[in-house]
Design a protein around this motif. Structure first.
Motif, mmCIF file in Angstrom:
data_model
loop_
_atom_site.group_PDB
_atom_site.id
_atom_site.type_symbol
_atom_site.label_atom_id
_atom_site.label_comp_id
_atom_site.label_asym_id
_atom_site.label_seq_id
_atom_site.Cartn_x
_atom_site.Cartn_y
_atom_site.Cartn_z
ATOM 1 N N LEU A 14 0.831 -1.201 0.000
ATOM 2 C CA LEU A 14 0.000 0.000 0.000
ATOM 3 C C LEU A 14 0.868 1.255 0.000
ATOM 4 O O LEU A 14 1.933 1.292 0.626
ATOM 5 C CB LEU A 14 -0.901 0.026 1.231
ATOM 6 N N THR A 15 0.396 2.284 -0.669
ATOM 7 C CA THR A 15 1.077 3.571 -0.630
ATOM 8 C C THR A 15 0.222 4.575 0.131
ATOM 9 O O THR A 15 -0.952 4.327 0.417
ATOM 10 C CB THR A 15 1.375 4.090 -2.052
ATOM 11 N N HIS A 16 0.803 5.694 0.487
ATOM 12 C CA HIS A 16 0.103 6.665 1.315
ATOM 13 C C HIS A 16 -0.975 7.400 0.533
ATOM 14 O O HIS A 16 -0.894 7.564 -0.679
ATOM 15 C CB HIS A 16 1.098 7.668 1.910
ATOM 16 N N GLU A 17 -2.001 7.857 1.260
ATOM 17 C CA GLU A 17 -3.061 8.666 0.691
ATOM 18 C C GLU A 17 -2.578 10.111 0.520
ATOM 19 O O GLU A 17 -1.815 10.621 1.331
ATOM 20 C CB GLU A 17 -4.292 8.670 1.604
ATOM 21 N N ILE B 184 -7.398 4.621 0.791
ATOM 22 C CA ILE B 184 -7.293 3.225 1.211
ATOM 23 C C ILE B 184 -8.657 2.740 1.679
ATOM 24 O O ILE B 184 -9.231 3.268 2.636
ATOM 25 C CB ILE B 184 -6.250 3.063 2.331
ATOM 26 N N THR B 185 -9.175 1.726 0.996
ATOM 27 C CA THR B 185 -10.460 1.140 1.346
ATOM 28 C C THR B 185 -10.466 -0.321 0.913
ATOM 29 O O THR B 185 -9.493 -0.813 0.336
ATOM 30 C CB THR B 185 -11.608 1.918 0.686
ATOM 31 N N GLY B 186 -11.549 -1.011 1.198
ATOM 32 C CA GLY B 186 -11.613 -2.432 0.889
ATOM 33 C C GLY B 186 -12.150 -2.709 -0.502
ATOM 34 O O GLY B 186 -13.099 -2.073 -0.961
ATOM 35 N N SER B 187 -11.540 -3.682 -1.167
ATOM 36 C CA SER B 187 -12.010 -4.198 -2.446
ATOM 37 C C SER B 187 -12.001 -5.720 -2.366
ATOM 38 O O SER B 187 -11.236 -6.297 -1.584
ATOM 39 C CB SER B 187 -11.107 -3.731 -3.597
ATOM 40 N N PRO B 188 -12.854 -6.394 -3.142
ATOM 41 C CA PRO B 188 -12.896 -7.867 -3.085
ATOM 42 C C PRO B 188 -11.510 -8.478 -3.255
ATOM 43 O O PRO B 188 -10.756 -8.116 -4.161
ATOM 44 C CB PRO B 188 -13.824 -8.231 -4.238
ATOM 45 N N SER B 189 -11.178 -9.404 -2.363
ATOM 46 C CA SER B 189 -9.852 -10.013 -2.357
ATOM 47 C C SER B 189 -9.660 -10.953 -3.547
ATOM 48 O O SER B 189 -10.564 -11.716 -3.908
ATOM 49 C CB SER B 189 -9.656 -10.790 -1.051
ATOM 50 N N THR C 65 -6.955 -1.697 -0.295
ATOM 51 C CA THR C 65 -6.503 -1.352 -1.639
ATOM 52 C C THR C 65 -6.428 0.150 -1.791
ATOM 53 O O THR C 65 -7.216 0.892 -1.203
ATOM 54 C CB THR C 65 -7.492 -1.924 -2.691
ATOM 55 N N ASN C 66 -5.485 0.609 -2.605
ATOM 56 C CA ASN C 66 -5.423 2.025 -2.978
ATOM 57 C C ASN C 66 -6.395 2.297 -4.117
ATOM 58 O O ASN C 66 -6.318 1.659 -5.180
ATOM 59 C CB ASN C 66 -4.022 2.421 -3.414
#
Length: 696
Positions: free
Chosen positions: A480-483, A514-519, A540-541
């Motif tokens: 992950l990268t920063h927002e 950064i939030t959730g997306s289907p794995s 996920t970004n």
């Protein structure tokens, strides 16, 4: 702590400085006015933390009168501040200059749960774009809760104190709080103690709200000493939370033992130069489980999570006049460490090394220039921050019996877990004096936030969301990268006669949100499906946009009748898919009328408060978020200053016993209660409270 961060920060500390804060105190233990030197006063809003007026254990209910601010709540002591659609770790909260590092990955011990009221304690919100001097990673704003040492040094010599008690029904809620203060010509000593307990809360239809109980106590000691141009200030606080419910989460609080400390030093070289240094830290031990206060589905599914956290930090600032303004330079160094082990009391062999020696090291430097003239007031600042994170090895007894879990453990342990983020924050705000009675407020910024430890290092799919509480399992992502949020704000501050009106419009575009997306992780999907029946999300970004408006209106209707109104609206969307951001507060309007009068020749104040919340139909379809209906509540309160030392307060909240479900209140996760699993948790029904305060 990693040498690269420490070396960068300490080398800069020799030439840094800070925005100074001054309190104008009264001679007694009363409310104080806070002013931020060098920052336009029109850009800040404040509330006073008063222990005899809170209805929630963590005092979050006292903050909702601040524009753009609402509370996301998973239990009675788990208030998460939401500001303009952003909440959790995106909103900075400091208590007396200490940034709290909570032990629980689901924010059961949120920063607000560490507040222990003392005389003159104020909560100051930087409205809109926070200056870079406000703190590190203020992407979602900054709230400072403090009783500043300058005000305590200015108190009258001698001994004084107060006692506060309050009782609320139904639920047998009790709160006791006392303060003692002694001052001499150049020193002070103060102490505070608090005890809180409640058995339950009920909704408007007399239905018991699941696991709405809590039990807490705490104490705080503080001392200060002045010697010429030198000033020392030391604080220590301990707060113990025992069994308390969190119905919107998969576990409840068994206990939280939390302590924080701070040592402050100021050196006034001349009247226009100030050096400030602060050393601080906190230590939290936290156990949560799903069997002490609720029934697990089977004994094999009983879980206990033992967590702990440690934080240490130092900041140094130096302020001096420059040209027609004030130049502030500063440096911040912080070290955080978290651990978490999950066990089953019914199976001695079961364990999950959830987070092991997770470390986060932060080094940051900033420069800020506050300038004022007859036509404008401006704040310009830049901050450079480096965040380095790392984690120890994962492990579980299930490795030998489940190939998917073995794959997750091996993949995580063999990966490079050392990550870093380099971020540049820029903030510029201006209040232009358009006319004698009108200011035009403009602001633009770029702010950043590095991923949290649970967003990166959750290797096993679990319901760890930092308090988002959407009911899904999540797995972390190491890369992950920063927002990066770019925000624009425009507003007006208008005053005429005895009225002030202050509207704001804002727009925020967040890159790498950064939030959730289907794995797409097959091993994680197999494990999550086996445990919960559905595949997990992975952090996920993406990209997101949040826009909205807020407005404050204050004024005198007559010599004894005044009005205060705060309205807020925000709208958030993901950019990668057509979906709303999760758990965004709906539009809200809070209006308070206050009538000042006398009762038996003593001052008395009577308040009528209307709280209106709109329907929230803009919800996240991906996260199965439910829509909520709008509602309206009426609250009544009266304060009687019986004598200069004695005060009595009575209140009736939700006078008409309205049944409602706050959109930010979460959904129930507890079986066999009056609220079905998956249904919205209702808000409190009619509650009656009586409070007594005595100063001596």
């Amino acid at each position: 702590m990693k040498k690269t961060v420490v070396a960068t920060a300490l080398s800069a500390a020799l030439s840094t400085s800070l925005l100074s804060i001054t309190l104008y105190p009264s001679s007694a233990l009363a409310t104080e006015v806070i002013t931020v030197i060098g920052s336009p006063i029109t850009l800040t809003e404040q509330a006073t933390i008063v222990p005899t007026t809170n209805t929630q254990a963590d005092f979050g209910d006292q903050l909702v009168r601040l524009p753009g601010l609402s509370i996301s709540r998973n239990g009675p002591v788990t208030a998460l501040i939401q500001y303009r659609g952003l909440f959790g770790d995106r909103v900075g909260v400091s208590i007396d200059g200490v940034d709290i590092n909570g032990a629980g990955p689901n924010a059961m011990d949120s920063p607000l749960s560490h507040v222990l009221p003392e005389p003159g304690l104020t909560a100051t919100l930087y409205r809109g774009i926070a200056p870079v001097s406000a703190g590190i990673q203020t992407l979602g704003g900054k709230l400072n809760i403090q009783s500043d040492a300058a005000g305590l040094f200015s108190m009258a010599n001698g001994f004084q104190g107060n006692i506060n008690t309050s009782f609320t029904t139904p639920g047998s809620a009790q709160q006791f709080q006392s303060n003692a203060f002694y001052a001499s010509d150049n020193a002070f000593v103060s102490g505070a103690f608090m005890y809180q307990q409640r058995d339950k809360r009920e909704s408007g239809n007399d239905v018991e709200i699941p696991n709405s109980n809590y039990l807490r106590n705490g104490a705080k000691l503080r001392a200060g000493y002045e010697l010429g141009k030198h000033q020392f200030d030391v604080s220590y606080q301990t707060l113990n939370t025992n069994e308390s419910g969190t119905p919107a989460l998969a576990m409840d609080i068994k206990f939280i033992d939390a302590a924080w400390y701070r040592l402050g030093y100021q050196y006034s070289h001349t009247e226009d130069r100030l050096l400030s240094i602060s050393v601080f830290g906190n230590d939290n031990q936290h156990i949560m489980d799903n069997f002490s206060q609720r029934m697990p589905m089977t004994p094999a599914m009983a879980r206990q999570n033992d967590t702990d956290s440690v934080a240490q930090g130092i900041n140094a600032t130096y302020t001096q006049l420059l040209l027609s303004g004030t130049l502030t330079l500063g440096v911040d160094v912080q070290h955080h460490r978290n651990n978490s082990v999950i066990t089953n009391p019914n199976n001695a062999m079961f364990f999950v090394n959830n987070f092991t020696k997770v470390e986060r090291d932060t080094g940051s430097v900033f420069a800020q220039w506050d300038i004022a003239s007859s036509t404008y007031e401006s704040t310009l600042g830049i901050r450079a921050t480096r965040v380095e994170t790392d984690a120890g090895l994962a492990g579980s007894n299930m490795v030998m019996m489940n190939d998917a879990i073995a794959t997750l453990v091996n993949t995580f342990n063999s990966a490079d877990r050392s990550q870093s983020d380099n971020m540049i924050d820029i903030a510029a705000t201006t209040a232009y004096h358009f006319t004698e009675h009108t200011n035009i407020v403009l602001g633009i910024s770029q702010k950043n936030r590095a991923p949290t430890y649970f967003e990166r290092y959750t290797w096993l799919p679990l319901g760890i969301t930092g308090g988002m509480a959407d009911g899904f399992n999540y797995i972390g992502r190491l890369d992950l990268t920063h927002e990066t949020a770019r925000q624009f704000e425009i507003g007006l501050d208008m005053s005429f006669s005895k009225w002030t009106v202050s509207p704001r419009l804002f727009y925020q575009d967040i890159e790498n949100y950064i939030t959730g997306s289907p794995s797409m992780n097959m091993a994680a999907n197999m494990v999550s499906t086996m445990m919960s029946g559905r595949a997990p999300f992975q952090w996920t970004n993406t990209d997101a946009v949040i826009k909205g408006a807020d407005i404050t209106v204050t004024g005198d209707i007559s010599g004894s009748l005044s009005l205060n109104m705060v309205a807020s609206f925000q709208h958030g969307n993901r950019d990668d898919i057509d979906d709303a951001l999760f758990r965004i507060a709906p539009e809200q309007l809070i209006t308070r009328l206050q009538w000042a009068s006398t009762l038996f020749d003593s001052p008395a104040f009577f308040n009528v408060t209307s709280e209106l919340a709109g329907r929230q139909s803009h919800v996240s379809m991906l996260q199965n978020e439910q829509e909520t209906a709008g509602y309206g509540l009426v609250h009544l309160s009266a304060l009687w200053q019986v004598t200069p030392a004695m005060q009595i307060t009575v209140s009736a909240n939700n006078v008409f016993d309205k049944h409602y479900t706050p959109h930010t209140g979460g959904v129930n996760r507890i079986m066999n209660t009056s609220v079905a699993v998956g249904e919205r948790l209702p808000g409190a029904g009619q509650e009656l409270q009586m409070s007594f305060s005595y100063q001596f």
